[in-house]
Design an enzyme around this catalytic site. Structure first.
Site, PDB file in Angstrom:
ATOM      1  N   ASP A 195       0.754  -1.255   0.000  1.00 35.36           N
ATOM      2  CA  ASP A 195       0.000   0.000   0.000  1.00 35.36           C
ATOM      3  C   ASP A 195       0.788   1.311   0.000  1.00 35.36           C
ATOM      4  O   ASP A 195       0.962   1.938  -1.025  1.00 35.36           O
ATOM      5  CB  ASP A 195      -0.983   0.010   1.174  1.00 35.36           C
ATOM      6  CG  ASP A 195      -1.991  -1.140   1.110  1.00 35.36           C
ATOM      7  OD1 ASP A 195      -1.751  -2.078   0.340  1.00 35.36           O
ATOM      8  OD2 ASP A 195      -2.995  -1.088   1.824  1.00 35.36           O
ATOM      9  N   GLU A 224      -2.334  -7.976  12.795  1.00 31.46           N
ATOM     10  CA  GLU A 224      -2.043  -7.717  11.381  1.00 31.46           C
ATOM     11  C   GLU A 224      -0.570  -7.359  11.167  1.00 31.46           C
ATOM     12  O   GLU A 224       0.068  -7.815  10.229  1.00 31.46           O
ATOM     13  CB  GLU A 224      -2.937  -6.571  10.903  1.00 31.46           C
ATOM     14  CG  GLU A 224      -2.872  -6.293   9.417  1.00 31.46           C
ATOM     15  CD  GLU A 224      -3.731  -5.103   9.018  1.00 31.46           C
ATOM     16  OE1 GLU A 224      -4.168  -4.336   9.901  1.00 31.46           O
ATOM     17  OE2 GLU A 224      -3.964  -4.932   7.809  1.00 31.46           O
TER      18      GLU A 224
HETATM   19  C1  6A9 Z   1     -10.680  -1.524   3.747  1.00 27.93           C
HETATM   20  C2  6A9 Z   1     -12.399  -1.045   5.404  1.00 27.93           C
HETATM   21  C3  6A9 Z   1     -14.447  -2.410   8.076  1.00 27.93           C
HETATM   22  C4  6A9 Z   1      -4.057  -4.355   3.596  1.00 27.93           C
HETATM   23  O1  6A9 Z   1      -4.940  -8.310   4.403  1.00 27.93           O
HETATM   24  C5  6A9 Z   1      -5.682  -7.713   3.409  1.00 27.93           C
HETATM   25  C6  6A9 Z   1      -4.968  -6.487   2.878  1.00 27.93           C
HETATM   26  C7  6A9 Z   1      -3.600  -6.871   2.324  1.00 27.93           C
HETATM   27  O2  6A9 Z   1      -3.757  -7.613   1.152  1.00 27.93           O
HETATM   28  C8  6A9 Z   1      -2.748  -5.675   2.006  1.00 27.93           C
HETATM   29  O3  6A9 Z   1      -1.462  -6.101   1.648  1.00 27.93           O
HETATM   30  N1  6A9 Z   1      -4.867  -5.492   3.939  1.00 27.93           N
HETATM   31  C9  6A9 Z   1      -2.663  -4.751   3.192  1.00 27.93           C
HETATM   32  O4  6A9 Z   1      -1.883  -3.635   2.883  1.00 27.93           O
HETATM   33  C10 6A9 Z   1      -6.187  -5.076   4.461  1.00 27.93           C
HETATM   34  C11 6A9 Z   1      -6.978  -4.315   3.432  1.00 27.93           C
HETATM   35  C12 6A9 Z   1      -8.313  -3.882   3.871  1.00 27.93           C
HETATM   36  C13 6A9 Z   1      -8.937  -2.999   2.812  1.00 27.93           C
HETATM   37  C14 6A9 Z   1     -10.384  -2.770   2.992  1.00 27.93           C
HETATM   38  C15 6A9 Z   1     -12.109  -1.405   4.003  1.00 27.93           C
HETATM   39  C16 6A9 Z   1     -13.217  -2.071   6.074  1.00 27.93           C
HETATM   40  O5  6A9 Z   1     -13.876  -1.499   7.164  1.00 27.93           O
END
Ligand code: 6A9
Length: 763
Positions: free
Chosen positions: A502, A733
């Site tokens: 990100d 996380e």
């Molecule tokens: C946001 C808000 C309840 C971000 O683990 C999933 C991903 C990874 O693939 C990525 O590498 N996470 C990492 O930088 C989480 C992404 C969540 C995005 C959705 C919506 C929800 O509110």
């Protein structure tokens, strides 16, 4: 006209399924072909629930409420519930699971076990055991709900107690779900409890909590013959949901038991097609089954990961079991349509209807599929159950469109949609995500049956070609993530969501001249694995081998990505080394109130084509994916950057961005705290361990250093994750690089659960 036709065709390809035969043959996951996995805890977003692997499955679930002032109804996993801890402690991904939930003074244990038989996935039983130090009054709500098809019929006892639900549905045929009377530990009925039931319709599964909440009334009195009286809340008549015009879709039948703990309640599901049933799966028989499965789990866990053999104490083995179990217990079956935008569509359009069986990063915060997360998940699950892993991989590949693209985030169905703010729902058909499924595939290749591989192959090839065609960089053998943030003035550094990292710093001014090192390395890996798959199938592999050779050619790698001034590998692009955020007063329009101040980016030094001065995870990629030769003259510098505390080394694992890097721990906007700008992330640390282990086992001048770093890093990572789990109750996380504290969403038993493989030294 021809041009118009061409545009229409291109636009429709974005939302047309890939033409190859599906990787999963029709019916492969249904009750006849895969009866053992038909029922499961495939609703990771609720604390406890089950469904079948079918598009409009009948679902079952649990809610609870502590009968005291201000207590909330619990149902879906929410971080805001502030539970001290919860998660599957044991779960075999198929037949059995055990979870503990700590909610204030209340401890709930939820267990299930399945029994095969008949034509519709067999029977199962639940046991929910509650204990509470203060003998407080608690209500447990057990429900059954349809999702657009099927029929449920309440079976009442004494006009108030919902003793059972009988029903019929397209995937289950006839069935009966019985709610047994609560008992004490010794199996005797509890002295006094109170029963209520609800029969209501909801616009869909995503509104079940609201339906129950709006049916609660506080007019009830708990009046045991030998105890104090207490007012309590129970389901009464459903008064409708305010402000909904949505048509009813889900029939909900709910059984509420209110009692003082300790007590337990059992629920049995019996399939109409089971012809000969020895005895109900209840009471002592259920206790025995649960114990048998638990023992089998423990044995298999040790056979698979050998943690006892390695000398881990029982507490750390339980931690590892919980990490694996919550990944397995977090698997979901989703069905629905993504919303997609392609460059040729003005408005988002619905993607084809699809089903996805997948693990999820986090049951509370991201209970849905993410493409690059899944490759990491399957590194772990492929060890536990390779067949399960193969199925998951096939599901993902079947999401491919005619162009070879797989949407990054899978938000399928109303329940998944309800968790995501609208601005995050749409997936862009030019946006990639690291092709980590190849990482998992490599682990599965050796044992995968050839017919399975053959079905996957055309899709793997298209996927690979899609990256080559759409994410190519400015020079041969370079790559560039598409879809960086469009408005650079808003961000300290425009994000690159496609990369999965990100807000990790990239060129300050996005342009077509960028070369992204991580993507190049991912493509080397993809080429390697595709070549291996092709060779196993007797398909032409030479093109993939050629690509692999070019992408792992160390001299070429250096020419394209070695930044002498950083002494590190880096991205290249149009970059300024001096940018900042500044708060500006908004320009007032005459006669209007002054607008709020806003934060904008200021560029102090003009950007020019150069290497990006960020040292961090991206710089490590040639090592992480073991493209760097053990005798590379650069390996020493890379290892030194890793081991240096002013740069990447911390007592808790490798941090994502060097402490002396300009954007280290910098906010991206006033609302976006740093994410991949310092924290310790477990997926990358796992890759680092795997690579160090590899370099430690090959001859080369840095062999001993690699071995030392390997040992220290493994010790640090495992030690911190275990400590944080013991203290906070969760896997997280990511982890703070300065204190080791868990951060971001929790529980996060997606890639953070790779700690199990690190403990097992399984790479
Ligand atoms: C946001 C808000 C309840 C971000 O683990 C999933 C991903 C990874 O693939 C990525 O590498 N996470 C990492 O930088 C989480 C992404 C969540 C995005 C959705 C919506 C929800 O509110």
């Amino acid at each position: 006209l021809l041009a118009q036709w061409g545009r229409w065709r291109a636009a429709s390809r974005a939302v047309s399924p890939h033409p190859a035969a599906p990787a999963l043959p029709p019916g492969a996951t249904g009750p006849s072909n895969a009866p053992r996995r038909f029922w499961g805890s495939y609703r990771p977003h609720v604390y406890f629930g089950m469904k079948t692997r079918s598009p409009r499955s009948v679902v079952t679930g649990l809610m609870w409420l502590q009968q005291r002032d201000g207590a909330e109804l619990r149902h879906t996993c929410e971080q805001s519930d502030g539970l001290r801890r919860y998660g599957w402690l044991l779960h075999d991904g198929e037949r059995f699971g055990l979870q503990d939930i700590h909610d204030r003074g209340l401890l709930l244990r939820t267990e299930f076990v399945k029994r095969p038989g008949g034509l519709h996935g067999g029977d199962w039983s639940w046991r929910v055991t509650g204990a509470d130090g203060r003998a407080a009054l608690v209500s447990l709500f057990f429900y059954v709900a349809t999702d657009g098809q099927g029929e449920l019929r309440p079976q009442l006892e004494d006009g108030t107690r919902l003793a059972a639900v009988t029903g019929t549905s397209e995937e289950l045929g006839d069935f009966k779900i019985a709610f047994l009377r609560p008992t004490a530990d010794d199996g005797e009925d509890v002295k006094y409890s109170s029963f209520h039931y609800l029969d209501a319709w909801s616009p869909g599964l995503h509104r079940l909590t609201d339906v129950v909440r709006s049916s609660l009334s506080d007019r009830f009195v708990f009046a045991p013959p030998d105890g104090p009286r207490q007012r309590f809340v129970a389901v009464d008549a459903f008064r409708g949901l305010p402000g909904t015009a949505e048509a009813p879709r889900s029939h909900l039948l709910l059984h509420q038991v209110t009692l003082r703990l300790p007590a337990r309640v059992e629920v049995t599901f019996e399939s109409g097609s089971v012809r000969e049933r020895r005895a109900a799966l209840l009471g002592p028989a259920l206790t025995a089954e649960l114990a048998r499965h638990q023992a089998a789990f423990e044995r298999r866990f040790e056979e698979t990961f050998g943690l006892e053999r390695k000398g881990f104490p029982p507490s750390q083995r339980r931690f590892a079991q919980a990490a694996l179990s919550n990944m397995l217990g977090g698997m979901g079956y989703f069905h629905g349509r993504s919303l997609v935008r392609s460059p040729l569509h003005e408005q988002p359009v619905p993607y084809p209807e699809s089903s996805l069986f997948t693990a999820v990063p986090s049951r509370s915060f991201f209970p849905r599929g993410f493409l690059w997360d899944e490759g990491f998940h399957q590194l772990l699950l492929a060890r536990w159950d390779p067949e399960l892993s193969r199925e998951v991989l096939a599901h993902w590949l079947d999401l491919m469109n005619a162009e070879g693209w797989i949407p990054r985030e899978q938000i399928l169905g109303d329940e998944a949609r309800a968790k995501v703010p609208p601005e995050f729902v749409v997936q862009h058909s030019e946006t990639a995500n690291p092709p980590t499924l190849f990482l998992a595939l490599r682990r599965l290749l050796g044992s995968a049956p050839l017919p399975y591989l053959r079905r996957l192959f055309p899709r793997l090839r298209s996927w690979y070609e899609w990256y080559n065609g759409t994410q190519a960089g400015p020079l041969p053998h370079t790559f560039r993530w598409r879809g960086r943030d469009a408005d650079p003035e808003r961000f300290l550094n425009p994000k690159t969501l496609a990369s999965g990292l990100d807000d990790y710093p990239r060129a300050s001014h996005p342009s077509a001249d960028e070369r992204h090192l991580d993507l190049r390395c991912w493509m080397a890996l993809a080429s390697q694995v595709l070549a291996e798959a092709a060779e196993r199938l007797g398909e032409p592999a030479e093109l993939y081998r050629q690509a692999e050779r070019a992408l792992s050619d160390n001299e070429l790698l250096e020419r394209l990505h070695w930044a002498e001034e950083l002494s590190a590998f880096a991205d290249f692009g149009n970059h300024s080394r001096a940018v900042g955020l500044r708060r500006e007063a908004g320009r007032a329009a005459p006669g209007r109130p002054p607008p709020a101040p806003r934060v904008v980016r200021v560029v102090h030094e003009a950007p020019r084509p150069r290497f990006v001065d960020a040292l961090g995870y991206v710089s490590l990629f040639p090592l992480l994916l073991q493209l760097l030769r053990p005798d590379s003259p650069r390996l020493g510098a890379v290892l030194a950057a890793m081991r240096d505390e002013r740069r990447l080394w911390t007592p808790f694992g490798l941090r994502s961005l060097a402490r002396d890097s300009p954007l280290y721990m910098q906010r991206n906007t006033e609302h976006d705290p740093p994410y991949w700008r310092g924290s310790v992330w477990v997926n990358i640390n796992y890759l680092a361990l795997r690579a160090l282990h590899g370099y430690a086992n090959q001859p080369g001048p840095h062999r001993e250093l690699a071995a030392r770093l390997y040992g220290e890093l493994r010790h640090n990572l495992i030690g911190n994750l275990y400590r944080q789990y013991a203290e906070s109750g969760y896997l997280w996380e990511h982890y703070s690089d300065s204190t080791g504290r868990g951060q971001g969403s929790h529980p996060f038993t997606g890639w953070s659960a790779l700690v199990v493989l690190a403990m097992a030294e399984d790479y």
